[in-house]
Design a protein around this motif. Structure first.
Motif, PDB file in Angstrom:
ATOM      1  N   GLU A  14      69.598  14.144  40.970  1.00 31.79           N
ATOM      2  CA  GLU A  14      70.397  14.809  42.189  1.00 31.79           C
ATOM      3  C   GLU A  14      72.221  14.696  42.058  1.00 31.79           C
ATOM      4  OE1 GLU A  14      68.958  10.399  42.740  1.00 31.79           O
ATOM      5  OE2 GLU A  14      68.727  12.156  42.038  1.00 31.79           O
ATOM      6  N   ASP A  15      72.789  13.642  40.945  1.00 32.20           N
ATOM      7  CA  ASP A  15      73.558  13.917  41.783  1.00 32.20           C
ATOM      8  C   ASP A  15      74.773  14.567  41.041  1.00 32.20           C
ATOM      9  OD1 ASP A  15      74.027  11.783  43.395  1.00 32.20           O
ATOM     10  OD2 ASP A  15      74.027  10.889  41.173  1.00 32.20           O
ATOM     11  N   THR A  16      76.036  15.717  40.920  1.00 36.17           N
ATOM     12  CA  THR A  16      77.031  16.167  40.540  1.00 36.17           C
ATOM     13  C   THR A  16      78.108  15.574  40.185  1.00 36.17           C
ATOM     14  OG1 THR A  16      76.633  17.743  42.238  1.00 36.17           O
ATOM     15  CG2 THR A  16      78.293  18.706  41.047  1.00 36.17           C
ATOM     16  N   PHE A  17      78.047  15.781  38.654  1.00 42.17           N
ATOM     17  CA  PHE A  17      79.374  15.085  38.018  1.00 42.17           C
ATOM     18  C   PHE A  17      80.031  16.471  37.618  1.00 42.17           C
ATOM     19  CE2 PHE A  17      80.749  13.161  33.790  1.00 42.17           C
ATOM     20  CZ  PHE A  17      81.738  12.309  34.167  1.00 42.17           C
ATOM     21  N   ALA A  18      81.494  16.643  37.681  1.00 45.15           N
ATOM     22  CA  ALA A  18      81.750  17.956  37.275  1.00 45.15           C
ATOM     23  C   ALA A  18      83.289  17.196  36.581  1.00 45.15           C
ATOM     24  CB  ALA A  18      82.584  18.343  38.695  1.00 45.15           C
ATOM     25  N   ARG A  19      83.662  17.527  35.719  1.00 43.62           N
ATOM     26  CA  ARG A  19      85.667  17.866  35.389  1.00 43.62           C
ATOM     27  C   ARG A  19      86.259  19.052  36.084  1.00 43.62           C
ATOM     28  NH1 ARG A  19      88.113  20.529  30.256  1.00 43.62           N
ATOM     29  NH2 ARG A  19      90.578  19.079  29.704  1.00 43.62           N
ATOM     30  N   LEU A  20      87.340  18.542  37.081  1.00 39.75           N
ATOM     31  CA  LEU A  20      88.064  18.065  37.385  1.00 39.75           C
ATOM     32  C   LEU A  20      89.671  19.485  37.300  1.00 39.75           C
ATOM     33  CD1 LEU A  20      88.050  16.001  39.983  1.00 39.75           C
ATOM     34  CD2 LEU A  20      87.136  17.840  40.202  1.00 39.75           C
ATOM     35  N   GLY A  21      89.523  18.890  35.368  1.00 30.27           N
ATOM     36  CA  GLY A  21      91.151  19.369  34.797  1.00 30.27           C
ATOM     37  C   GLY A  21      91.452  18.668  33.653  1.00 30.27           C
ATOM     38  N   GLY A  22      92.329  18.029  32.920  1.00 29.34           N
ATOM     39  CA  GLY A  22      92.879  17.386  32.369  1.00 29.34           C
ATOM     40  C   GLY A  22      91.632  16.869  31.995  1.00 29.34           C
ATOM     41  N   ASP A  23      91.984  15.426  32.479  1.00 30.43           N
ATOM     42  CA  ASP A  23      91.740  14.147  32.218  1.00 30.43           C
ATOM     43  C   ASP A  23      90.735  13.787  33.523  1.00 30.43           C
ATOM     44  OD1 ASP A  23      93.474  13.818  33.029  1.00 30.43           O
ATOM     45  OD2 ASP A  23      93.849  11.401  32.168  1.00 30.43           O
ATOM     46  N   GLU A  24      90.768  14.119  34.819  1.00 29.02           N
ATOM     47  CA  GLU A  24      89.958  14.054  35.878  1.00 29.02           C
ATOM     48  C   GLU A  24      88.672  14.562  36.221  1.00 29.02           C
ATOM     49  OE1 GLU A  24      93.311  16.035  38.669  1.00 29.02           O
ATOM     50  OE2 GLU A  24      94.585  14.394  37.908  1.00 29.02           O
ATOM     51  N   PHE A  25      88.253  13.231  36.559  1.00 30.92           N
ATOM     52  CA  PHE A  25      86.525  13.947  36.445  1.00 30.92           C
ATOM     53  C   PHE A  25      85.897  13.464  38.210  1.00 30.92           C
ATOM     54  CE2 PHE A  25      86.647  12.669  31.930  1.00 30.92           C
ATOM     55  CZ  PHE A  25      86.316  14.296  31.656  1.00 30.92           C
ATOM     56  N   GLY A  26      85.003  14.234  38.930  1.00 29.19           N
ATOM     57  CA  GLY A  26      84.736  14.375  40.321  1.00 29.19           C
ATOM     58  C   GLY A  26      82.821  13.805  40.278  1.00 29.19           C
ATOM     59  N   TYR A  28      86.572  10.247  42.894  1.00 26.37           N
ATOM     60  CA  TYR A  28      87.805  10.483  42.057  1.00 26.37           C
ATOM     61  C   TYR A  28      87.885   9.915  40.875  1.00 26.37           C
ATOM     62  CZ  TYR A  28      91.748  13.036  40.683  1.00 26.37           C
ATOM     63  OH  TYR A  28      92.715  14.150  39.614  1.00 26.37           O
ATOM     64  N   MET A  29      87.805   9.825  39.988  1.00 27.12           N
ATOM     65  CA  MET A  29      87.877   9.119  37.691  1.00 27.12           C
ATOM     66  C   MET A  29      88.745  10.109  37.400  1.00 27.12           C
ATOM     67  SD  MET A  29      83.812   8.300  37.578  1.00 27.12           S
ATOM     68  CE  MET A  29      83.405  10.368  37.619  1.00 27.12           C
ATOM     69  N   ASP A  30      90.294   9.343  36.649  1.00 28.94           N
ATOM     70  CA  ASP A  30      90.927   9.891  35.973  1.00 28.94           C
ATOM     71  C   ASP A  30      91.236   8.867  35.296  1.00 28.94           C
ATOM     72  OD1 ASP A  30      93.555  10.370  34.848  1.00 28.94           O
ATOM     73  OD2 ASP A  30      94.288  10.762  36.378  1.00 28.94           O
ATOM     74  N   LEU A  31      90.919   8.905  33.270  1.00 28.07           N
ATOM     75  CA  LEU A  31      91.490   8.110  32.531  1.00 28.07           C
ATOM     76  C   LEU A  31      92.767   7.293  32.756  1.00 28.07           C
ATOM     77  CD1 LEU A  31      89.611  10.380  29.628  1.00 28.07           C
ATOM     78  CD2 LEU A  31      88.605   8.762  31.131  1.00 28.07           C
ATOM     79  N   ASP A  32      92.533   6.436  32.094  1.00 28.36           N
ATOM     80  CA  ASP A  32      94.105   5.690  31.971  1.00 28.36           C
ATOM     81  C   ASP A  32      94.999   6.106  30.816  1.00 28.36           C
ATOM     82  OD1 ASP A  32      93.718   4.894  35.239  1.00 28.36           O
ATOM     83  OD2 ASP A  32      92.273   2.591  33.255  1.00 28.36           O
ATOM     84  N   GLN A  33      96.126   5.959  30.364  1.00 31.37           N
ATOM     85  CA  GLN A  33      96.878   6.721  29.294  1.00 31.37           C
ATOM     86  C   GLN A  33      96.318   7.432  28.552  1.00 31.37           C
ATOM     87  OE1 GLN A  33      99.775   4.969  29.268  1.00 31.37           O
ATOM     88  NE2 GLN A  33      98.849   3.671  30.718  1.00 31.37           N
TER      89      GLN A  33
END
Length: 700
Positions: A325-337, A289-294
């Protein structure tokens, strides 16, 4: 009408053509029959009249009627025994028959009122002529009666009429056969085309074979065949378009519109598959779970368009490192999975470190300004112990927030025993409790007095504070739930709840008194509310709804939140000040650029940061800072408020410095708002004593 609508072409032709012709022909025959019969009757009547006059003329020359033998000879000599005469009778003046020929009848039926007359019966006509003598002037000698038989004549004409009707019926039957054949030559091709169209609907490639010879039908068949060919092309084109649209909809349902990455729903579906794979085949999968800072700084500074462009660029950069084989997704706003399939935890941490480095070295350029950001990554290993996808995402989300709490731009692997994560889960539980408290009005409004120190004309303050009731009826301090509310963006809801219920508490005060004693209620606004474009209309509506004087309300904002939303804050302050409200800048001095921003904020009151006030009597630096704030405020004609006043020495120092208001436990402790307002309305002796102790010349 419904009957006629359901008739076929053949039935309509027979009904609309043959029917009227038959009826019209019968009417014409009937009219002709009556006319001929009438003409025949007139001829017979005329003939009978002529005969009667002839006989009367013969007898007319006699001085008297001769004997019966003479008259009978006369009748026989006249040869009137043939048809259509029914009978001939000659009588004397007293109606006594002298001679007759044919069927006798009662002469009294023909009343001799005139010289000549015709009496019409149903089967015969009787013509009567009077006979006069020429010797003596108009001496009546007798009568001549001529009866004509009409029955045989009528029967002859009736037979002729029936025979003619038969001829017409036969002719119309022949016409009906012809009409049926013609209509069938039209309707049968139409039925064939209808059946062919039905076959075309279910997949036939051709509609008609064009065997008919009628030019109109052939033209119609040709047109329908051409339409069918065009429809086949349209159908094929439409099928391709539908397939493309369905594919596009499937793609849109699974991908993010901004970045083109997989969206949250598709990621959760693949996480479910990964969890089943782990439980059934002991596979190794890891979720990040990834979230951009500032990121919000860029959005607030440059606008959402710039923020969207930055997200697109970062998505493209990170996608280069993602395996097929991986899945890169945008979860909303500046959050990625990121779902790393068939990957060990060690390898996942290595990939996450590479992604973090890529974001750290990324530079975003917008309108000549260069921005740099980081990314916080929470990692969780998908194991068979996890219940569902929700638990996977919660653990990864919690790990990401630990990475942020550790200084941002960090990577953190989830551990069940992590104390910070436990705190994170508690905060997440607070989200539900806060929403329930707003819905069920489980918050309670308290207030703490802020008292004037220098001038008696200054009104007292009541700063609105919030508490929450627990399940046992106790009160929970705001420090327990406000951090969670800020983190999960619930402060706007809380601020609106406070504004509405504070105004509801004030409303009875203005209804009970025609003139309200001077006082000010101070309501805190969070930084999130300052960024809400609908806050100003909401406050204006509350003033109108509850009929509160704006001069009795002050809104309080912290220095940090005001600086972050400085444009919105300035606009909000100016609009509400036009109505008569006042504004207070709270925690002044906590920021590094406090004085530079102060000249841009048109506030009425300045509340010193309590960190400087509480040690003002023992720390020279704090005293110097407090004096500097007071000096700047005086030069800008802004009244100051000092909080955290805990003893008399601090209070005296503040009075000597010229601070306008003081707040703290030494002066009074927080109390329910309704109780404070009741004291203000009714018994305010305690407040007067307190004001006399603080400023002897002040009367509240």
């Amino acid at each position: 009408m419904h009957f006629f609508k359901n008739l076929s072409i053949q039935s309509r032709l027979l009904l609309y053509v043959i029917g009227p012709i038959f009826v019209l022909s019968c009417l014409i025959l009937l009219f002709d029959f009556k006319e001929q019969l009438q003409n025949e009757e007139e001829k017979l009547s005329q003939h009978a009249m002529t005969t009667a006059k002839f006989l009367s003329a013969v007898i007319h020359n006699q001085t008297e009627l001769q004997g019966q033998d003479y008259i009978k000879r006369l009748l026989k000599a006249s040869q009137l025994s043939r048809e259509p005469y029914l009978s001939l009778i000659i009588t004397d003046a007293d109606h006594h028959p002298l001679a007759n020929l044919g069927t006798s009848f009662s002469v009294k039926e023909a009343l001799p009122k005139q010289d000549t007359m015709v009496m019409q019966q149903s089967t015969h006509d009787i013509t009567m002529v009077k006979v006069f003598s020429t010797a003596t002037q108009h001496q009546l000698l007798g009568y001549v009666f001529v009866a004509i038989d009409k029955a045989s004549m009528i029967e002859d004409h009736r037979e002729a009429f029936i025979k003619n009707v038969g001829y017409i019926t036969l002719a119309l039957m022949l016409c009906s056969i012809l009409v049926s054949w013609v209509s069938r030559s039209i309707s049968q091709p139409l039925r064939d085309m209808t059946a062919a169209l039905k076959r075309f609907v279910i997949g036939s490639q051709h509609v008609t074979d064009g065997k008919n010879t009628l030019p109109e039908i052939l033209s119609l068949q040709s047109t329908i065949n051409q339409i069918s060919k065009d429809m086949q092309h349209v159908e094929a084109d439409m099928r391709h378009r539908i397939q493309d649209a369905q594919a596009q909809l499937r793609y849109q349902a699974r991908h993010d519109a901004l970045t083109g990455l997989v969206n949250r729903q598709e990621l959760e579906r693949r996480l479910q598959q990964a969890l089943q794979d782990v439980k059934q085949h002991q596979a190794n999968h890891v979720f990040c779970y990834m979230d951009l800072d500032q990121f919000r700084v860029i959005n607030d500074t440059c606008g959402h368009l710039a923020g969207d462009e930055m997200l697109r660029q970062i998505s493209m950069i990170l996608s280069q490192r993602i395996r097929a084989e991986d899945t890169f997704a945008r979860l909303g706003g500046d959050e990625f999975g990121l779902l790393l399939s068939y990957c060990q935890v060690e390898k996942a941490i290595e990939i996450a470190a590479q992604l973090r480095q890529m974001v750290e070295t990324f530079r975003f350029m917008h309108e000549g300004r260069l921005f740099q950001t980081g990314i916080s990554i929470g990692i969780v290993e998908i194991t068979s112990a996890l219940k569902d996808v929700g638990e996977i995402t919660r653990h990864a989300d919690a790990a990401c927030y630990v990475a942020k709490d550790n200084g941002r731009n960090q990577i953190h692997l989830f551990h069940p025993e992590d104390d910070v994560l436990l705190k994170r889960h508690v905060e997440m539980e607070w989200v539900l409790r806060i929403n329930e408290a707003i819905e069920h009005n489980d918050f309670v409004l308290f207030c703490q007095g802020i008292f004037p120190l220098q001038h008696k004309e200054l009104p007292p303050f009541y700063e609105i504070l919030i508490r929450k009731r627990d399940e046992h009826g106790g009160l929970i301090a705001p420090a327990e739930f406000l951090p969670s509310a800020e983190r999960y963006h619930l402060m706007t809801k809380i601020d609106r709840w406070v504004i509405q219920h504070a105004f509801m508490a004030l409303q009875p005060l203005f209804k009970m008194q025609s003139s309200v004693s001077p006082f000010i209620v101070s309501i805190n606004l969070s930084g999130m509310s300052l960024g809400d474009a609908q806050l100003l209309p909401y406050i204006q509506k509350c003033f109108e709804t509850y009929d509160i004087l704006p001069s009795h309300v002050c809104f309080e904002v912290t220095e940090t939140s005001a600086i972050i939303n400085i444009d919105n804050t300035i606009k909000l302050i100016k609009e509400l000040q036009k109505m008569g409200t006042r504004f207070m800048l709270d925690d002044f001095g906590s920021g590094m650029s406090s004085f530079s921003y102060l000249k841009h904020l048109p506030v009425n009151f300045l509340k010193m940061d309590g960190a400087y006030v509480k040690d003002i009597t023992s720390n020279k630096v704090d005293l110097a800072m407090a004096k500097a704030i007071q000096s700047v405020a005086e030069s800008m004609e802004i009244k100051t408020i000092a909080e955290y006043v805990e003893d008399e020495a601090t209070l005296d120092c503040l009075k000597e410095m010229g601070v306008a208001f003081a707040q703290g436990f030494y002066l009074n402790r927080p109390m329910p708002l309704n109780e404070a307002l009741a004291r203000h309305i009714g018994t305010i002796g305690n407040q007067q004593q307190l004001a006399a102790a603080i400023a002897p010349d002040l009367t509240i």
